[in-house]
Design an enzyme around this catalytic site. Structure first.
Site, mmCIF file in Angstrom:
data_model
loop_
_atom_site.group_PDB
_atom_site.id
_atom_site.type_symbol
_atom_site.label_atom_id
_atom_site.label_comp_id
_atom_site.label_asym_id
_atom_site.label_seq_id
_atom_site.Cartn_x
_atom_site.Cartn_y
_atom_site.Cartn_z
ATOM 1 N N LYS A 1 9.501 -31.568 1.284
ATOM 2 C CA LYS A 1 10.511 -30.873 2.683
ATOM 3 C C LYS A 1 11.237 -32.170 3.138
ATOM 4 C CE LYS A 1 8.314 -30.134 7.183
ATOM 5 N NZ LYS A 1 7.503 -30.137 8.607
ATOM 6 N N SER B 1 6.770 -25.717 11.492
ATOM 7 C CA SER B 1 7.655 -26.430 10.530
ATOM 8 C C SER B 1 7.651 -26.488 9.482
ATOM 9 C CB SER B 1 8.148 -27.381 11.273
ATOM 10 O OG SER B 1 7.361 -28.509 10.692
ATOM 11 N N SER C 1 2.170 -28.116 11.289
ATOM 12 C CA SER C 1 2.759 -27.540 10.362
ATOM 13 C C SER C 1 3.202 -27.128 8.810
ATOM 14 C CB SER C 1 3.920 -27.804 10.511
ATOM 15 O OG SER C 1 4.648 -28.212 12.195
#
Length: 479
Positions: free
Chosen positions: A75, A150, A174
């Protein structure tokens, strides 16, 4: 079966048996990214040459890692030296990492080439990945819909076969929520289980790095690699890490599973409820003991979470001011530079949360909001502590809604925040939670969330693996 459809463990076996090299596997995934990422938007940066170089080097090394040579995606808020790391924000659009985060260091020590950085809601603030400052991410099951957020880029990368496994972060759901909406496995470990050193902080008392994969075994192997105590992180817990794969293929007969009545209220989509009810019956047929429990402070979880998370975000994001690194606005005066750097460099949702955070921390409102939220947080944790004295794990839906259309909730932040209603309380309590695909409604995936006791990820894997086997294999869209 095509190689990009294999699990990480299957790929690792092929590499160890010399059926294929790490470099060849890495190239397959890089080619896959190159061919379909325009449709998915999963990656914000791809390190093709570096990944292939790492794969060649790792192929020449002896390593006992269970995922030796298997590539991974990271990420975009997790630092790695020499790589663009932007948190999907304009304010960091040219930031290059100057050191490796602890999880990246462990990934490299395990000889796993890093494909690149995955897309996300800016600074991890969002539930749909529409708040990315770079581009939106699409759901592989219906590209007109969101993948969740997210960590939507990591979830989509795994579901689309652009990466066998990926790391994400979970502050209020998330990892688990996009895993559910994208039809993959996503685990958020206990707070303190995985080092946060090198993670761009959003909510420091809530953030935890987690794993996305297509199988529970892949998640177990990856978590074992990145977990463990780290002296560089003051919140890291010095607790032994289990060999999680030893708990797979286990019997769940007699295991006590709690079903919180508050999670099956009117806000839950009726078709999702049918899938979850069917999942509960499947586990019951395997000998699990099902008990109804109560988590009475659940209704306060979302407002409590958003007060605490926004307060911590306002503090953590104060450093992005245009002075030391990242985007700098007009600097005709020091005040103009601060104001314009943040106004132009930060997105709408990030600014909304910073303003909320500064408000609840301000003089005259601190006691009424932040202090009160901290007290309610303790009550929420106490609910879980009491419930987990009676049961081994707690089972809930992961999301109250199916993947929604892009733009559907963007103008109503309250409705967007309510999509996290089943996940935020686990972060407030610091507990581990995993989402596994449970089934489908109208061709869209539904996630089953299993919540465990502190540092008992092993039992989560045990239950999830059993459920995965009785649920059957999932075939992902080819795109």
């Amino acid at each position: 079966m095509k190689l990009h459809e294999l699990s990480a463990v299957e790929l690792s076996e092929k590499i160890k048996n010399s059926d294929i090299t790490s470099e060849e596997v890495t190239k397959i995934f890089l080619d896959r990214i190159n061919s379909i990422d325009e449709k998915t938007g999963a990656f914000v940066s791809v390190n093709s040459e570096k990944a292939l170089k790492e794969a060649r080097e790792y192929g020449e090394k002896e390593n006992s890692s269970p995922l030796h040579g298997v590539p991974i995606a990271i990420k975009d808020n997790i630092l790695s030296i020499g790589d663009l790391t932007t948190s999907a924000s304009k304010i960091l659009d040219n930031y290059i990492g100057i050191y490796d985060s602890t999880v990246v260091k462990k990934i490299k020590e395990s000889c796993m080439p890093i494909l690149g950085k995955t897309n996300m809601d800016e600074f991890a603030m969002g539930s749909s990945n529409e708040n990315s400052g770079i581009k939106p991410v699409s759901n592989v099951w219906d590209t007109d819909r969101v993948p969740g957020g997210s960590s939507g880029g990591s979830a989509t990368a795994v579901a689309a076969g652009e990466a066998p496994v990926a790391l994400g972060t979970d502050t209020g759901g998330s990892v688990r929520q996009p895993a559910a909406l994208s039809g993959v496995v996503g685990i958020k470990p206990t707070y303190g289980r995985v080092s946060r050193y090198g993670l761009m902080a959003f909510g420091s008392s809530l953030d935890q790095i987690g794993v996305f994969s297509k199988t529970v075994r892949d998640a177990a192997e990856t978590l074992k690699i990145i977990a463990g105590y780290d002296e560089m992180d003051s919140t890291s817990a010095d607790v032994p890490v289990d060999n999680y794969t030893e708990y797979l293929n286990g019997d769940i007969k007699g295991l006590k599973i709690g079903i919180p009545k508050e999670y099956f209220a009117e806000s839950l989509d009726s078709e999702i409820k049918k899938v979850i009810d069917n999942s509960i019956n499947m586990l019951k047929e395997q000998g699990a003991e099902i008990r109804e429990i109560s988590l009475p402070h659940t209704k306060y979880a979302v407002p409590t979470y958003y007060i605490i998370a926004c307060a911590e975000a306002a503090s953590n994001l104060a450093r992005y001011d245009g002075v030391r690194y990242g985007y700098r606005g007009d600097n005709s005066s020091i005040e103009d530079m601060y104001v314009k750097s943040r106004t132009q460099g930060l997105g709408k949702e990030v600014k909304r949360r910073i303003m909320l955070g500064n408000y609840v921390l301000s003089s005259g409102f601190y006691d009424a909001y932040y202090k009160k939220a901290s007290q309610v947080r303790r009550l929420i944790k106490n609910d879980f502590d009491k419930a987990l004295e009676e049961v081994d794990v707690i089972l809930t839906p992961t999301s109250p809604v199916l993947p929604f259309k892009k733009g559907e909730k963007m103008e109503d932040p309250v409705q967007m925040y309510l999509a996290d209603i089943y996940t935020v309380s686990i972060n407030l309590a610091g507990l581990p939670g995993i989402s596994v695909p449970a089934g489908f409604v109208d061709g869209l995936p539904v996630g089953l969330q299993i919540i465990g006791k502190f540092f008992d990820e092993a039992t989560l894997f045990r239950v999830s693996d059993k459920f995965e086997k009785i649920r059957g294999k999932i075939t992902y869209p080819e795109l």
